[in-house]
Design a protein around this motif. Structure first.
Motif, PDB file in Angstrom:
ATOM      1  N   GLN A 112       0.861  -1.209   0.065  1.00 31.37           N
ATOM      2  CA  GLN A 112      -0.113  -0.073  -0.028  1.00 31.37           C
ATOM      3  C   GLN A 112       0.801   1.146  -0.058  1.00 31.37           C
ATOM      4  OE1 GLN A 112      -2.626  -0.182   3.176  1.00 31.37           O
ATOM      5  NE2 GLN A 112      -3.937  -1.893   2.288  1.00 31.37           N
ATOM      6  N   LEU A 113       1.926   1.281   0.487  1.00 30.47           N
ATOM      7  CA  LEU A 113       2.754   2.579   0.706  1.00 30.47           C
ATOM      8  C   LEU A 113       3.467   2.600  -0.678  1.00 30.47           C
ATOM      9  CD1 LEU A 113       4.275   4.739   2.317  1.00 30.47           C
ATOM     10  CD2 LEU A 113       5.986   2.899   2.899  1.00 30.47           C
ATOM     11  N   LYS A 114       3.965   1.505  -1.040  1.00 29.16           N
ATOM     12  CA  LYS A 114       4.549   1.669  -2.601  1.00 29.16           C
ATOM     13  C   LYS A 114       3.728   2.137  -3.662  1.00 29.16           C
ATOM     14  CE  LYS A 114       8.337  -1.776  -2.013  1.00 29.16           C
ATOM     15  NZ  LYS A 114       8.600  -3.037  -2.445  1.00 29.16           N
ATOM     16  N   TYR A 115       2.425   1.572  -3.304  1.00 23.56           N
ATOM     17  CA  TYR A 115       1.434   2.315  -4.441  1.00 23.56           C
ATOM     18  C   TYR A 115       1.160   3.540  -4.259  1.00 23.56           C
ATOM     19  CZ  TYR A 115      -3.139   3.025  -6.485  1.00 23.56           C
ATOM     20  OH  TYR A 115      -4.317   3.555  -7.107  1.00 23.56           O
ATOM     21  N   ARG A 116       0.729   4.027  -3.055  1.00 18.41           N
ATOM     22  CA  ARG A 116       0.526   5.504  -2.750  1.00 18.41           C
ATOM     23  C   ARG A 116       1.926   6.339  -2.881  1.00 18.41           C
ATOM     24  NH1 ARG A 116      -1.577   3.820   2.267  1.00 18.41           N
ATOM     25  NH2 ARG A 116       0.018   4.303   3.574  1.00 18.41           N
ATOM     26  N   GLN A 117       3.197   6.079  -2.784  1.00 15.89           N
ATOM     27  CA  GLN A 117       4.328   6.757  -3.293  1.00 15.89           C
ATOM     28  C   GLN A 117       4.222   6.770  -4.983  1.00 15.89           C
ATOM     29  OE1 GLN A 117       7.425   4.474  -1.234  1.00 15.89           O
ATOM     30  NE2 GLN A 117       7.306   5.850   0.379  1.00 15.89           N
ATOM     31  N   GLU A 118       3.854   5.655  -5.376  1.00 22.04           N
ATOM     32  CA  GLU A 118       3.978   5.674  -7.305  1.00 22.04           C
ATOM     33  C   GLU A 118       2.797   6.324  -7.587  1.00 22.04           C
ATOM     34  OE1 GLU A 118       5.342   4.544 -10.886  1.00 22.04           O
ATOM     35  OE2 GLU A 118       6.317   4.473  -8.827  1.00 22.04           O
ATOM     36  N   TYR A 119       1.881   6.563  -7.209  1.00 22.37           N
ATOM     37  CA  TYR A 119       0.598   7.080  -7.539  1.00 22.37           C
ATOM     38  C   TYR A 119       0.924   8.882  -7.320  1.00 22.37           C
ATOM     39  CZ  TYR A 119      -3.871   9.348  -7.650  1.00 22.37           C
ATOM     40  OH  TYR A 119      -5.147  10.271  -7.770  1.00 22.37           O
ATOM     41  N   LYS A 120       1.614   9.294  -6.175  1.00 25.09           N
ATOM     42  CA  LYS A 120       2.054  10.572  -6.006  1.00 25.09           C
ATOM     43  C   LYS A 120       2.970  10.926  -6.971  1.00 25.09           C
ATOM     44  CE  LYS A 120       1.229  10.858  -0.926  1.00 25.09           C
ATOM     45  NZ  LYS A 120       1.681  11.147   0.309  1.00 25.09           N
ATOM     46  N   ARG A 121       3.725  10.414  -7.250  1.00 21.91           N
ATOM     47  CA  ARG A 121       5.018  10.487  -8.391  1.00 21.91           C
ATOM     48  C   ARG A 121       4.235  10.668  -9.582  1.00 21.91           C
ATOM     49  NH1 ARG A 121       8.267   7.374 -11.536  1.00 21.91           N
ATOM     50  NH2 ARG A 121       7.537   5.690 -10.627  1.00 21.91           N
ATOM     51  N   ASN A 122       3.502   9.731  -9.902  1.00 17.73           N
ATOM     52  CA  ASN A 122       2.922   9.533 -11.331  1.00 17.73           C
ATOM     53  C   ASN A 122       2.004  11.075 -11.531  1.00 17.73           C
ATOM     54  OD1 ASN A 122       4.271   7.459 -12.139  1.00 17.73           O
ATOM     55  ND2 ASN A 122       2.224   6.272 -11.854  1.00 17.73           N
ATOM     56  N   THR A 123       1.147  11.311 -10.445  1.00 20.47           N
ATOM     57  CA  THR A 123       0.412  12.209 -10.684  1.00 20.47           C
ATOM     58  C   THR A 123       0.883  13.856 -10.646  1.00 20.47           C
ATOM     59  OG1 THR A 123      -1.345  11.148  -9.158  1.00 20.47           O
ATOM     60  CG2 THR A 123      -1.505  13.802  -9.159  1.00 20.47           C
ATOM     61  N   PHE A 124       2.356  13.934  -9.965  1.00 19.00           N
ATOM     62  CA  PHE A 124       2.981  14.994  -9.871  1.00 19.00           C
ATOM     63  C   PHE A 124       3.579  15.322 -11.345  1.00 19.00           C
ATOM     64  CE2 PHE A 124       7.276  17.191  -9.027  1.00 19.00           C
ATOM     65  CZ  PHE A 124       6.678  18.426  -8.659  1.00 19.00           C
ATOM     66  N   GLN A 125       4.064  14.105 -11.985  1.00 18.00           N
ATOM     67  CA  GLN A 125       4.553  14.299 -13.247  1.00 18.00           C
ATOM     68  C   GLN A 125       3.627  14.608 -14.173  1.00 18.00           C
ATOM     69  OE1 GLN A 125       6.501  10.343 -13.994  1.00 18.00           O
ATOM     70  NE2 GLN A 125       8.314  10.928 -12.764  1.00 18.00           N
ATOM     71  N   LYS A 126       2.161  14.227 -13.919  1.00 15.96           N
ATOM     72  CA  LYS A 126       1.182  14.640 -15.005  1.00 15.96           C
ATOM     73  C   LYS A 126       0.852  16.058 -15.019  1.00 15.96           C
ATOM     74  CE  LYS A 126      -0.893  10.163 -15.535  1.00 15.96           C
ATOM     75  NZ  LYS A 126      -1.951   9.160 -15.347  1.00 15.96           N
ATOM     76  N   ILE A 127       1.059  16.568 -13.330  1.00 17.44           N
ATOM     77  CA  ILE A 127       0.808  17.897 -13.283  1.00 17.44           C
ATOM     78  C   ILE A 127       1.942  18.827 -14.160  1.00 17.44           C
ATOM     79  CG2 ILE A 127       0.863  19.703 -11.512  1.00 17.44           C
ATOM     80  CD1 ILE A 127      -0.508  17.644  -9.606  1.00 17.44           C
ATOM     81  N   LEU A 128       3.016  18.344 -13.792  1.00 18.48           N
ATOM     82  CA  LEU A 128       4.223  19.079 -14.627  1.00 18.48           C
ATOM     83  C   LEU A 128       4.114  19.301 -15.919  1.00 18.48           C
ATOM     84  CD1 LEU A 128       7.331  17.943 -12.429  1.00 18.48           C
ATOM     85  CD2 LEU A 128       6.159  20.204 -12.135  1.00 18.48           C
ATOM     86  N   GLY A 147       1.446  18.999 -17.636  1.00 19.93           N
ATOM     87  CA  GLY A 147       0.175  19.792 -18.002  1.00 19.93           C
ATOM     88  C   GLY A 147      -0.887  18.618 -18.385  1.00 19.93           C
ATOM     89  N   GLU A 148      -0.731  17.238 -18.181  1.00 19.66           N
ATOM     90  CA  GLU A 148      -1.857  16.518 -18.281  1.00 19.66           C
ATOM     91  C   GLU A 148      -3.019  16.500 -17.406  1.00 19.66           C
ATOM     92  OE1 GLU A 148       0.178  12.748 -18.400  1.00 19.66           O
ATOM     93  OE2 GLU A 148       1.414  13.541 -20.158  1.00 19.66           O
ATOM     94  N   ILE A 149      -2.643  17.170 -16.225  1.00 20.52           N
ATOM     95  CA  ILE A 149      -3.865  17.376 -15.289  1.00 20.52           C
ATOM     96  C   ILE A 149      -3.672  18.828 -14.793  1.00 20.52           C
ATOM     97  CG2 ILE A 149      -4.492  16.911 -12.868  1.00 20.52           C
ATOM     98  CD1 ILE A 149      -3.265  14.261 -13.004  1.00 20.52           C
ATOM     99  N   GLU A 150      -5.048  19.303 -15.116  1.00 22.58           N
ATOM    100  CA  GLU A 150      -5.077  21.124 -14.917  1.00 22.58           C
ATOM    101  C   GLU A 150      -5.523  21.246 -13.593  1.00 22.58           C
ATOM    102  OE1 GLU A 150      -7.157  22.697 -18.307  1.00 22.58           O
ATOM    103  OE2 GLU A 150      -5.895  21.756 -19.753  1.00 22.58           O
ATOM    104  N   ASP A 151      -6.807  20.585 -13.243  1.00 23.41           N
ATOM    105  CA  ASP A 151      -7.132  20.703 -11.841  1.00 23.41           C
ATOM    106  C   ASP A 151      -6.593  19.769 -10.764  1.00 23.41           C
ATOM    107  OD1 ASP A 151      -8.774  21.376  -9.799  1.00 23.41           O
ATOM    108  OD2 ASP A 151     -10.682  20.444 -10.440  1.00 23.41           O
ATOM    109  N   TYR A 152      -5.538  20.472 -10.144  1.00 16.22           N
ATOM    110  CA  TYR A 152      -4.844  19.545  -9.054  1.00 16.22           C
ATOM    111  C   TYR A 152      -5.164  19.925  -7.720  1.00 16.22           C
ATOM    112  CZ  TYR A 152      -1.480  23.417 -10.099  1.00 16.22           C
ATOM    113  OH  TYR A 152      -1.139  24.513 -10.201  1.00 16.22           O
ATOM    114  N   ASN A 153      -6.387  20.423  -7.324  1.00 15.83           N
ATOM    115  CA  ASN A 153      -6.689  20.896  -6.143  1.00 15.83           C
ATOM    116  C   ASN A 153      -7.402  19.620  -5.427  1.00 15.83           C
ATOM    117  OD1 ASN A 153      -5.805  23.398  -6.198  1.00 15.83           O
ATOM    118  ND2 ASN A 153      -7.937  23.935  -7.211  1.00 15.83           N
ATOM    119  N   ILE A 154      -6.733  18.491  -5.281  1.00 16.78           N
ATOM    120  CA  ILE A 154      -7.133  17.315  -4.777  1.00 16.78           C
ATOM    121  C   ILE A 154      -7.010  17.414  -3.376  1.00 16.78           C
ATOM    122  CG2 ILE A 154      -6.597  14.705  -4.886  1.00 16.78           C
ATOM    123  CD1 ILE A 154      -5.260  15.166  -7.511  1.00 16.78           C
TER     124      ILE A 154
END
Length: 157
Positions: free
Chosen positions: A132-148, A150-157
């Protein structure tokens, strides 16, 4: 994995701690105590995963010990052992979160099997937590990369 044994009867305490090859089933360290007070004092440093504790002991009985260690570590697995099949003890033990209640004289095979089952449960929980910890870390990393990117515009999660 650590195992703590508490019994005021020296023969039983040493029989359990020295008479069983705990390392063969993945128990790395075994600490044995003759009373609950010394065991509670050693608890934070030793940090057992599983505890085998006699119910009837002077100074601090097994029920009092169970109550105290559950405050220190609510996830601790405690098996109470007793020469008495007193329903009141069993009832209190269950209410306080004991995993099991074994009657003396103890059957070594049954005790080993129960500790092995608990070890397997603990390892399964630990592996699940790590995944679960690895999954959360990977999710955060992928989300951050998508924000950078521009693939995710609304990042007020």
């Amino acid at each position: 994995m650590n195992l703590m044994i508490i019994d005021d009867d020296k023969q039983i305490r040493e029989g359990i701690s020295r008479g069983i090859k705990w390392e063969a089933i993945g128990i790395d360290q075994v600490a044995a105590f003759q009373d609950g007070i010394d065991a509670v004092k050693a608890f934070p440093e030793f940090m057992p995963d599983i505890v085998l504790c006699d119910v009837c002991m002077p100074e601090m009985n097994g029920i009092e010990f169970l109550r105290e260690v559950k405050r220190l570590n609510p996830d601790i697995r405690v098996i109470l052992i007793s020469g008495y099949s007193d329903f009141e003890y069993v009832q209190q033990a269950i209410k306080l979160g004991a995993i099991d209640y074994e009657l003396k004289p103890l059957n070594a095979r049954s005790l080993i099997r129960r500790v092995t089952d608990l070890r397997d449960e603990i390892l399964k929980e630990r592996n699940s937590s790590i995944l679960q910890l690895k999954y959360r870390q990977e999710y955060k990393r992928n989300t951050f990369q998508k924000i950078l990117k521009g693939e995710i515009e609304d990042y007020n999660i």
